[in-house]
Design a protein around this motif. Structure first.
Motif, PDB file in Angstrom:
ATOM      1  N   ALA A 111      -0.124  62.823  29.509  1.00 33.48           N
ATOM      2  CA  ALA A 111       0.329  63.994  30.215  1.00 33.48           C
ATOM      3  C   ALA A 111      -0.497  65.163  30.587  1.00 33.48           C
ATOM      4  O   ALA A 111      -1.283  65.675  29.549  1.00 33.48           O
ATOM      5  CB  ALA A 111       1.776  64.399  29.023  1.00 33.48           C
ATOM      6  N   GLY A 112       0.003  65.728  31.591  1.00 35.63           N
ATOM      7  CA  GLY A 112      -0.756  67.019  31.904  1.00 35.63           C
ATOM      8  C   GLY A 112      -0.184  68.076  31.027  1.00 35.63           C
ATOM      9  O   GLY A 112       1.002  68.283  30.704  1.00 35.63           O
TER      10      GLY A 112
ATOM     11  N   GLY B  64      -0.607  72.235  30.231  1.00 29.80           N
ATOM     12  CA  GLY B  64      -1.310  73.380  30.970  1.00 29.80           C
ATOM     13  C   GLY B  64      -1.624  74.346  30.008  1.00 29.80           C
ATOM     14  O   GLY B  64      -2.036  74.272  28.820  1.00 29.80           O
TER      15      GLY B  64
ATOM     16  N   ASN C 264      -1.751  67.959  36.926  1.00 27.86           N
ATOM     17  CA  ASN C 264      -0.308  68.432  36.738  1.00 27.86           C
ATOM     18  C   ASN C 264      -0.061  69.876  37.289  1.00 27.86           C
ATOM     19  O   ASN C 264      -0.910  70.535  37.108  1.00 27.86           O
ATOM     20  CB  ASN C 264       0.116  68.348  35.324  1.00 27.86           C
ATOM     21  CG  ASN C 264       1.373  68.669  34.841  1.00 27.86           C
ATOM     22  OD1 ASN C 264       1.611  69.786  34.673  1.00 27.86           O
ATOM     23  ND2 ASN C 264       2.009  67.657  34.864  1.00 27.86           N
TER      24      ASN C 264
ATOM     25  N   HIS D 200       6.218  69.419  37.803  1.00 22.12           N
ATOM     26  CA  HIS D 200       6.953  69.719  36.535  1.00 22.12           C
ATOM     27  C   HIS D 200       7.717  71.095  36.835  1.00 22.12           C
ATOM     28  O   HIS D 200       7.188  72.148  37.076  1.00 22.12           O
ATOM     29  CB  HIS D 200       6.426  69.613  35.217  1.00 22.12           C
ATOM     30  CG  HIS D 200       7.332  69.730  34.223  1.00 22.12           C
ATOM     31  ND1 HIS D 200       8.346  69.094  34.300  1.00 22.12           N
ATOM     32  CD2 HIS D 200       7.054  69.842  32.811  1.00 22.12           C
ATOM     33  CE1 HIS D 200       8.996  69.014  32.961  1.00 22.12           C
ATOM     34  NE2 HIS D 200       8.328  69.615  32.155  1.00 22.12           N
TER      35      HIS D 200
ATOM     36  N   GLN E 236      11.850  62.391  32.002  1.00 23.04           N
ATOM     37  CA  GLN E 236      11.563  62.836  30.621  1.00 23.04           C
ATOM     38  C   GLN E 236      12.660  62.880  29.808  1.00 23.04           C
ATOM     39  O   GLN E 236      13.815  63.805  30.048  1.00 23.04           O
ATOM     40  CB  GLN E 236      10.900  64.336  30.813  1.00 23.04           C
ATOM     41  CG  GLN E 236      10.409  65.008  29.522  1.00 23.04           C
ATOM     42  CD  GLN E 236      10.258  66.335  29.692  1.00 23.04           C
ATOM     43  OE1 GLN E 236      11.046  67.158  29.974  1.00 23.04           O
ATOM     44  NE2 GLN E 236       8.978  67.054  29.143  1.00 23.04           N
TER      45      GLN E 236
ATOM     46  N   ALA F 163      10.892  64.746  24.216  1.00 18.96           N
ATOM     47  CA  ALA F 163       9.271  64.992  24.620  1.00 18.96           C
ATOM     48  C   ALA F 163       9.027  66.296  23.840  1.00 18.96           C
ATOM     49  O   ALA F 163       9.713  67.302  23.776  1.00 18.96           O
ATOM     50  CB  ALA F 163       9.488  64.960  26.105  1.00 18.96           C
ATOM     51  N   GLY F 164       7.849  66.396  23.776  1.00 22.48           N
ATOM     52  CA  GLY F 164       7.084  67.825  23.366  1.00 22.48           C
ATOM     53  C   GLY F 164       7.008  68.626  24.603  1.00 22.48           C
ATOM     54  O   GLY F 164       6.817  67.944  25.799  1.00 22.48           O
TER      55      GLY F 164
ATOM     56  N   HIS G 245       7.233  71.464  27.538  1.00 20.62           N
ATOM     57  CA  HIS G 245       8.157  72.090  28.583  1.00 20.62           C
ATOM     58  C   HIS G 245       9.338  71.186  28.901  1.00 20.62           C
ATOM     59  O   HIS G 245       8.976  70.148  29.364  1.00 20.62           O
ATOM     60  CB  HIS G 245       7.468  72.444  29.860  1.00 20.62           C
ATOM     61  CG  HIS G 245       6.196  73.109  29.428  1.00 20.62           C
ATOM     62  ND1 HIS G 245       6.108  74.051  28.388  1.00 20.62           N
ATOM     63  CD2 HIS G 245       4.860  72.950  29.941  1.00 20.62           C
ATOM     64  CE1 HIS G 245       4.878  74.201  28.436  1.00 20.62           C
ATOM     65  NE2 HIS G 245       4.207  73.752  29.376  1.00 20.62           N
TER      66      HIS G 245
ATOM     67  N   GLY H 100       8.291  60.563  26.401  1.00 23.12           N
ATOM     68  CA  GLY H 100       8.883  61.376  25.457  1.00 23.12           C
ATOM     69  C   GLY H 100       8.957  60.657  24.304  1.00 23.12           C
ATOM     70  O   GLY H 100       9.541  59.196  24.325  1.00 23.12           O
ATOM     71  N   GLY H 101       8.450  60.913  23.229  1.00 19.76           N
ATOM     72  CA  GLY H 101       8.631  60.084  21.962  1.00 19.76           C
ATOM     73  C   GLY H 101       7.600  58.924  21.851  1.00 19.76           C
ATOM     74  O   GLY H 101       7.930  57.852  21.071  1.00 19.76           O
TER      75      GLY H 101
ATOM     76  N   GLY I  13       2.263  62.703  25.397  1.00 21.36           N
ATOM     77  CA  GLY I  13       1.504  64.199  25.339  1.00 21.36           C
ATOM     78  C   GLY I  13       1.255  64.189  24.016  1.00 21.36           C
ATOM     79  O   GLY I  13      -0.015  64.525  23.804  1.00 21.36           O
ATOM     80  N   THR I  14       2.067  64.579  22.993  1.00 24.14           N
ATOM     81  CA  THR I  14       1.487  64.672  21.789  1.00 24.14           C
ATOM     82  C   THR I  14       0.474  63.956  21.155  1.00 24.14           C
ATOM     83  O   THR I  14      -0.564  64.330  20.512  1.00 24.14           O
ATOM     84  CB  THR I  14       2.803  64.706  20.853  1.00 24.14           C
ATOM     85  OG1 THR I  14       4.113  65.542  21.434  1.00 24.14           O
ATOM     86  CG2 THR I  14       2.443  65.137  19.278  1.00 24.14           C
TER      87      THR I  14
ATOM     88  N   TYR J  34       3.498  73.249  20.782  1.00 27.58           N
ATOM     89  CA  TYR J  34       4.251  72.138  21.450  1.00 27.58           C
ATOM     90  C   TYR J  34       4.024  70.722  20.672  1.00 27.58           C
ATOM     91  O   TYR J  34       2.890  70.303  20.456  1.00 27.58           O
ATOM     92  CB  TYR J  34       3.889  71.999  23.034  1.00 27.58           C
ATOM     93  CG  TYR J  34       3.811  73.326  23.663  1.00 27.58           C
ATOM     94  CD1 TYR J  34       5.127  73.705  23.857  1.00 27.58           C
ATOM     95  CD2 TYR J  34       2.856  73.856  24.237  1.00 27.58           C
ATOM     96  CE1 TYR J  34       5.292  74.783  24.751  1.00 27.58           C
ATOM     97  CE2 TYR J  34       3.001  74.929  25.128  1.00 27.58           C
ATOM     98  CZ  TYR J  34       4.182  75.453  25.424  1.00 27.58           C
ATOM     99  OH  TYR J  34       4.391  76.654  25.908  1.00 27.58           O
TER     100      TYR J  34
ATOM    101  N   SER K 149       7.808  62.430  18.437  1.00 28.47           N
ATOM    102  CA  SER K 149       6.773  61.371  18.089  1.00 28.47           C
ATOM    103  C   SER K 149       5.930  62.127  17.183  1.00 28.47           C
ATOM    104  O   SER K 149       5.319  61.098  16.300  1.00 28.47           O
ATOM    105  CB  SER K 149       6.053  60.879  19.345  1.00 28.47           C
ATOM    106  OG  SER K 149       5.288  62.307  19.992  1.00 28.47           O
TER     107      SER K 149
HETATM  108  C1  LIG Z   1       0.878  70.459  24.234  1.00 28.78           C
HETATM  109  C2  LIG Z   1       1.976  69.873  25.386  1.00 28.78           C
HETATM  110  C3  LIG Z   1       1.960  70.555  26.684  1.00 28.78           C
HETATM  111  C4  LIG Z   1       2.505  70.198  27.574  1.00 28.78           C
HETATM  112  N1  LIG Z   1       2.630  71.082  28.908  1.00 28.78           N
HETATM  113  C5  LIG Z   1       3.116  70.427  29.812  1.00 28.78           C
HETATM  114  C6  LIG Z   1       2.463  70.692  31.151  1.00 28.78           C
HETATM  115  O1  LIG Z   1       1.790  71.779  31.531  1.00 28.78           O
HETATM  116  N2  LIG Z   1       3.141  70.137  32.233  1.00 28.78           N
HETATM  117  C7  LIG Z   1       3.891  69.045  32.200  1.00 28.78           C
HETATM  118  O2  LIG Z   1       4.400  68.532  33.285  1.00 28.78           O
HETATM  119  N3  LIG Z   1       4.493  68.594  30.863  1.00 28.78           N
HETATM  120  C8  LIG Z   1       3.902  69.076  29.894  1.00 28.78           C
HETATM  121  N4  LIG Z   1       4.333  68.579  28.424  1.00 28.78           N
HETATM  122  C9  LIG Z   1       5.274  67.680  28.624  1.00 28.78           C
HETATM  123  C10 LIG Z   1       4.748  66.346  28.829  1.00 28.78           C
HETATM  124  O3  LIG Z   1       4.385  66.212  30.296  1.00 28.78           O
HETATM  125  C11 LIG Z   1       5.541  65.118  28.270  1.00 28.78           C
HETATM  126  O4  LIG Z   1       6.852  65.243  28.992  1.00 28.78           O
HETATM  127  C12 LIG Z   1       5.524  65.087  26.918  1.00 28.78           C
HETATM  128  O5  LIG Z   1       4.293  65.383  26.134  1.00 28.78           O
HETATM  129  C13 LIG Z   1       6.020  63.429  26.406  1.00 28.78           C
HETATM  130  O6  LIG Z   1       6.534  63.715  25.009  1.00 28.78           O
HETATM  131  P1  LIG Z   1       5.674  63.363  23.570  1.00 28.78           P
HETATM  132  O7  LIG Z   1       4.961  64.674  23.572  1.00 28.78           O
HETATM  133  O8  LIG Z   1       6.449  62.925  22.542  1.00 28.78           O
HETATM  134  O9  LIG Z   1       4.656  62.397  24.078  1.00 28.78           O
HETATM  135  C14 LIG Z   1       3.781  69.064  27.477  1.00 28.78           C
HETATM  136  C15 LIG Z   1       3.574  68.401  26.242  1.00 28.78           C
HETATM  137  C16 LIG Z   1       2.848  69.072  24.928  1.00 28.78           C
HETATM  138  C17 LIG Z   1       3.144  68.304  23.888  1.00 28.78           C
END
Ligand SMILES: Cc1cc2nc3c(=O)[nH]c(=O)nc-3n(C[C@H](O)[C@H](O)[C@H](O)COP(=O)(O)O)c2cc1C
Length: 339
Positions: A16-17, A19, A68, A93, A135, A139-140, A142, A169-170, A191-192, A301, A305
């Motif tokens: 995941a992107g 920011g 992203n 996003h 999403q 998810a972690g 935003h 997500g997850g 992401g996480t 964040y 998961s």
């Molecule tokens: C530390 C962190 C920062 C995130 N920042 C962004 C972001 O800048 N842009 C975005 O599209 N999603 C962002 N996300 C959400 C992720 O795109 C994604 O939906 C999410 O991490 C998926 O869930 P997971 O963390 O359980 O894998 C972020 C997630 C995390 C954990």
């Protein structure tokens, strides 16, 4: 032919992107080099241009890299940076940007929009995207997701028609990836899992908190300048303030446009200025090099998961943990000791 095939992605797994500096060139380049899709998160335009170029070099020839864009913070120069760098994919996003979708697609870039509901999916398709990221509320970071990831994916697939859908997500392991692919996702976004890598620029104390932590909350507490929902690990700020005083909620809503007006490079300053006793918290993440006290006042964040993730590994090992075909119990390389 779907997006995965068009961009010649080896594994249907996407980092995941993230920011504000969390997902920079080191992480995105290492993920792409390992055959998944690495993504550079949004940062101020000059740093973004440099990070996209470096990620491409680190990935190596023929390996796709993504960018992203958080829509409220996106300037024309970000879109130009993506075109100039020749990224394969851009994920949008937290808002719609049909003009950016057109400009990027005209440049031959695959554009996906993160959505949390079938209605948002229909709107994104009307904007002309080439794909969707469904999403889930698990998810972690935003959040546009509300229902869990499997349910969200099913709802989005129902209206997507021929438009490919990625699921986010997850996702903690290869079994999650297989389940979501079997349910119809074209690729799976994590992401996480990738915050917990040596190449990620998150504060080492933030990574340690993720390794130890299990409880997350869906909160608007970190909403100054950008009143978004975020899923974060419980920390001193969330324990002390919960959703925050109602007056602060109103301030956050009134400052909704401020985040997009202030330069993104200030994002790195906010966690240093925030104080646990004053419930004015921004979305700026805790990065390496910041003082330890930021861990209690910045959003840590994390997706649900996090309860199943217990190690910091190299990005290539994180990709391997999501793509291995044998049983999830098969031994991984030993975790890299944390910094
Ligand atoms: C530390 C962190 C920062 C995130 N920042 C962004 C972001 O800048 N842009 C975005 O599209 N999603 C962002 N996300 C959400 C992720 O795109 C994604 O939906 C999410 O991490 C998926 O869930 P997971 O963390 O359980 O894998 C972020 C997630 C995390 C954990």
């Amino acid at each position: 032919m779907g997006i995965v095939e068009r961009i010649a992605l080896e594994h249907p797994v996407v980092q995941a992107g993230m920011g504000g500096g969390i997902a920079g060139a080191r992480l995105a380049g290492a993920v792409s080099a390992a055959g998944a899709l690495g993504t550079v998160g949004i940062m101020e335009p000059r740093a973004f241009i440099a990070a996209l170029a470096e990620a491409g070099e680190r990935a190596g020839a023929g390996k796709p890299v993504a960018a992203n864009l958080l829509v409220p913070f996106t300037k024309r120069s970000h879109v130009e940076a993506c075109v100039g760098a020749g990224v394969a994919v851009v994920v949008l996003h937290a808002g719609r940007a049909p003009g950016a979708v057109r400009a990027l697609r005209d440049a031959g870039i695959e554009v996906l929009q993160t959505v949390g509901t079938a209605t948002e999916a229909q709107q994104a398709i009307a904007d002309g995207v080439s794909g969707l990221v469904a999403q889930g509320g698990d998810a972690g970071g935003h959040l546009v997701g509300v229902a869990d990831t499997d349910e969200t994916l099913a709802a989005v697939l129902k209206v997507a028609g021929p438009v490919p859908v990625w699921a986010a997500g997850g996702v903690a392991d290869a079994a999650d990836v297989r389940r979501l692919l079997a349910a119809g996702a074209e690729a799976v976004v994590a992401g996480t899992r990738f915050v917990l890598t040596t190449e990620c620029a998150a504060h080492p104390g933030y990574k340690r908190a993720l390794v130890a932590g299990t409880d997350t909350v869906d909160t608007t507490l970190f909403g100054f300048g950008w009143p978004m929902r975020h899923r974060v690990l419980v920390n001193a700020a969330t324990e002390r303030w919960g959703e925050g005083p109602r007056a602060i909620g109103a301030v956050n809503r009134r400052t909704a446009r401020l985040g997009g007006l202030l330069p993104l490079r200030l994002m790195a300053l906010y966690p240093r200025l925030q104080h646990a006793a004053v419930p004015v918290f921004t979305a700026g993440p805790a990065l390496e090099g910041m003082p330890d006290r930021t861990l209690g006042v910045a959003p840590l964040y994390a997706g649900r998961s996090v309860a199943r993730l217990h190690d910091v590994v190299d990005a290539a090992d994180a990709v391997a943990s999501l793509t291995r075909r044998t049983s999830p119990e098969s031994p991984a390389r030993p975790p890299t000791p944390q910094a």
